[in-house]
Design a protein around this motif. Structure first.
Motif, short mmCIF file in Angstrom:
data_model
loop_
_atom_site.label_atom_id
_atom_site.label_comp_id
_atom_site.label_asym_id
_atom_site.label_seq_id
_atom_site.Cartn_x
_atom_site.Cartn_y
_atom_site.Cartn_z
N LYS A 228 0.74 -1.16 -0.26
CA LYS A 228 -0.35 -0.07 -0.09
C LYS A 228 0.76 1.17 0.12
O LYS A 228 0.07 2.55 -1.05
N GLY A 229 2.19 0.96 0.46
CA GLY A 229 2.97 2.47 1.14
C GLY A 229 3.86 2.44 -0.81
O GLY A 229 4.17 3.61 -0.83
N LYS A 230 4.25 1.31 -1.33
CA LYS A 230 5.14 1.31 -1.81
C LYS A 230 4.25 0.53 -3.62
O LYS A 230 5.16 0.55 -4.73
N VAL A 283 12.00 9.99 1.64
CA VAL A 283 13.59 10.12 0.06
C VAL A 283 12.17 9.25 -1.06
O VAL A 283 12.74 10.35 -1.85
N SER A 284 12.88 8.22 -1.24
CA SER A 284 12.99 7.72 -2.37
C SER A 284 11.98 7.18 -2.85
O SER A 284 11.51 6.13 -3.95
N ASP A 285 10.79 7.76 -2.24
CA ASP A 285 9.11 7.44 -2.03
C ASP A 285 9.43 8.66 -4.05
O ASP A 285 9.42 9.48 -4.35
N GLY A 286 7.82 7.35 -4.45
CA GLY A 286 8.12 7.06 -6.13
C GLY A 286 9.25 7.32 -7.39
O GLY A 286 9.31 7.02 -8.17
N SER A 287 10.21 6.53 -7.15
CA SER A 287 11.13 5.98 -7.38
C SER A 287 11.48 4.26 -7.19
O SER A 287 11.99 4.71 -5.78
N SER A 288 10.88 3.46 -8.09
CA SER A 288 11.10 2.15 -7.44
C SER A 288 12.58 1.65 -7.42
O SER A 288 12.97 0.95 -6.83
N TRP A 289 13.57 1.91 -8.35
CA TRP A 289 14.76 1.41 -8.21
C TRP A 289 15.32 1.88 -6.59
O TRP A 289 16.25 1.93 -5.97
N ALA A 290 15.06 3.63 -6.01
CA ALA A 290 15.25 3.89 -4.93
C ALA A 290 14.58 3.23 -4.10
O ALA A 290 15.78 3.26 -2.88
N VAL A 294 17.02 1.65 -1.14
CA VAL A 294 16.81 2.19 0.31
C VAL A 294 16.57 0.22 1.04
O VAL A 294 16.42 0.06 2.55
N ILE A 295 15.82 -0.95 0.45
CA ILE A 295 15.26 -1.97 0.90
C ILE A 295 16.63 -2.95 1.33
O ILE A 295 16.88 -3.66 2.39
N ALA A 296 17.40 -2.87 0.24
CA ALA A 296 18.80 -3.76 0.59
C ALA A 296 19.85 -2.85 1.67
O ALA A 296 20.59 -3.33 2.74
#
Length: 389
Positions: A228-230, A283-290, A294-296
């Protein structure tokens, strides 16, 4: 012996697959039983609460029993849980069979760790402990994401079948490859409980509690947050869990090396993630690669949490290893309970995107406990130096 550490690690994979395998399928379980996501979260928080309330007592009560028999009994309970859960029983029964192995989970962890380091040199103990704790990261790499992927492919019941198979493999390995390990000298209850009166140990325990609470405000709802968030689907969530775990194996190994040099410094370094990750996720919101990056980073900083907590607590109570380990497990799971509860409440009242921020508050509290312990130890050191003069 490394052999014992690897056997302990395999059992840990079974334990973590059962305890945290539910995280990736909570949305499906909630939908199946027609309940809210926070109520489905009770399957995780109730498990953790039982560990928190009974862990130290169960460890003390079983401290005189053959170590191999204790490890077999614990993993057998996890096996039963997986079998019953895979038949999608009524929710009350699912909750009951989830709770039962929780009584022996901290006993298994404390026993596996003590067996792994029983004959090791002091310089190698943290390294052997990291091997056992790698079971957490390995489960995150293999069984947890695989179980999530299988649940998305077929149904959530298949996730519990994976848990059953892992527990069976661990049970066989312990039975055939671990020798009988009778307890040669049982320590008195009083000598072990004495650590509860020591201020550095109490502060270490609170640091552990707040750190785990911080992480689990969001991690308990990993699938919900990424969904839901991403905007990620179940398949993508399983890949993120895989990434999380792959990074975690490397992270546990690095943490084991770092702990041999500086326990408090290592704890503080990885604890910093509870404050850093919420900022990076925002900060990474809106960018899948970012977000994937961040998850890594999240996986790297989170994965050694339980290893760091145990090492940090043991460093203040070296003469009560198993009891200190059981308390580390218990208060860590109390943190899981509080984090899951607070995270569920935030999701219902504010929204899933706020969970990392509430976690950072608990992260700051953990840092405060570490600072207080450092100040107390410096004060005592000065007092001892003054007495000697």
């Amino acid at each position: 012996m490394k052999k014992y550490a690897y056997i302990g690690c395999l059992g840990f994979v079974a334990v973590i697959t059962t305890e945290f395998g539910i995280i990736g399928i909570l949305p499906q379980v909630a939908e199946h039983y027609k309940i809210s996501i926070d109520k489905a979260g009770y399957l995780l928080s109730a498990f953790a609460l039982v560990i928190a309330l009974t862990g130290p007592f169960m460890t003390l009560l079983t401290s005189g029993i053959n170590r191999k028999n204790i490890m077999l009994a614990a993993i057998f309970m996890f096996l039963i849980t997986g079998i019953v859960s895979s038949f999608s029983p009524p929710f009350w029964l699912l909750m009951l069979v989830r709770i039962l192995p929780a009584f022996l989970q901290p006993v298994y962890i404390a026993t596996a760790l003590s067996v792994a380091i029983s004959n090791a040199n002091e310089s190698k103990k943290n390294g052997l402990m990291s091997i056992v704790f790698n079971g957490v990261a390995i489960a995150m790499v293999t069984t947890v994401p695989f179980a999530t992927w299988i649940s998305g492919l077929w149904s959530w019941e298949y996730s519990f079948m994976i848990q059953t198979i892992v527990s069976l493999i661990a049970l066989i390995a312990i039975y055939f490859f671990l020798p009988s390990i009778p307890v040669k000298e049982k320590k008195s209850y009083g000598s072990q409980v004495l650590i509860l009166t020591q201020s550095p140990f109490i502060l270490s325990t609170l640091a552990n509690f707040f750190m785990v609470t911080a992480w689990f405000c969001t991690y308990s709802y990993f699938a919900e947050y990424l969904g839901k968030g991403k905007g990620m689907n179940t398949s993508m969530v399983s890949y993120m869990l895989l990434l999380f775990g792959v990074i975690g194996i490397m992270s546990n190994w690095i943490a084991g090396k770092m702990l041999n040099k500086n326990v408090a410094g290592t704890m503080a370094f990885f604890l910093s993630g509870t404050i850093l990750i919420p900022v990076l996720l925002y900060v990474s919101d809106g960018s899948s690669w970012a977000t994937i990056l961040v998850i890594a980073i999240w996986g790297f900083l989170y994965s050694p949490s339980f290893l760091n907590a145990s090492s940090y607590m043991i460093s203040s109570a070296p003469n009560a290893l198993e009891f200190a380990n059981s308390l580390a497990t218990s208060f860590g799971n109390l943190g899981v309970t509080l984090g899951t509860t607070v995270g569920g409440w935030i999701i219902i009242t504010k929204g899933v995107e706020y969970t990392p921020w509430i976690g950072s508050v608990f992260g700051l509290l953990a840092f405060l406990m570490m600072i207080m312990r450092k100040v107390l130890e410096k004060k005592r050191s000065r007092e001892l130096s003054g007495c000697q003069i």
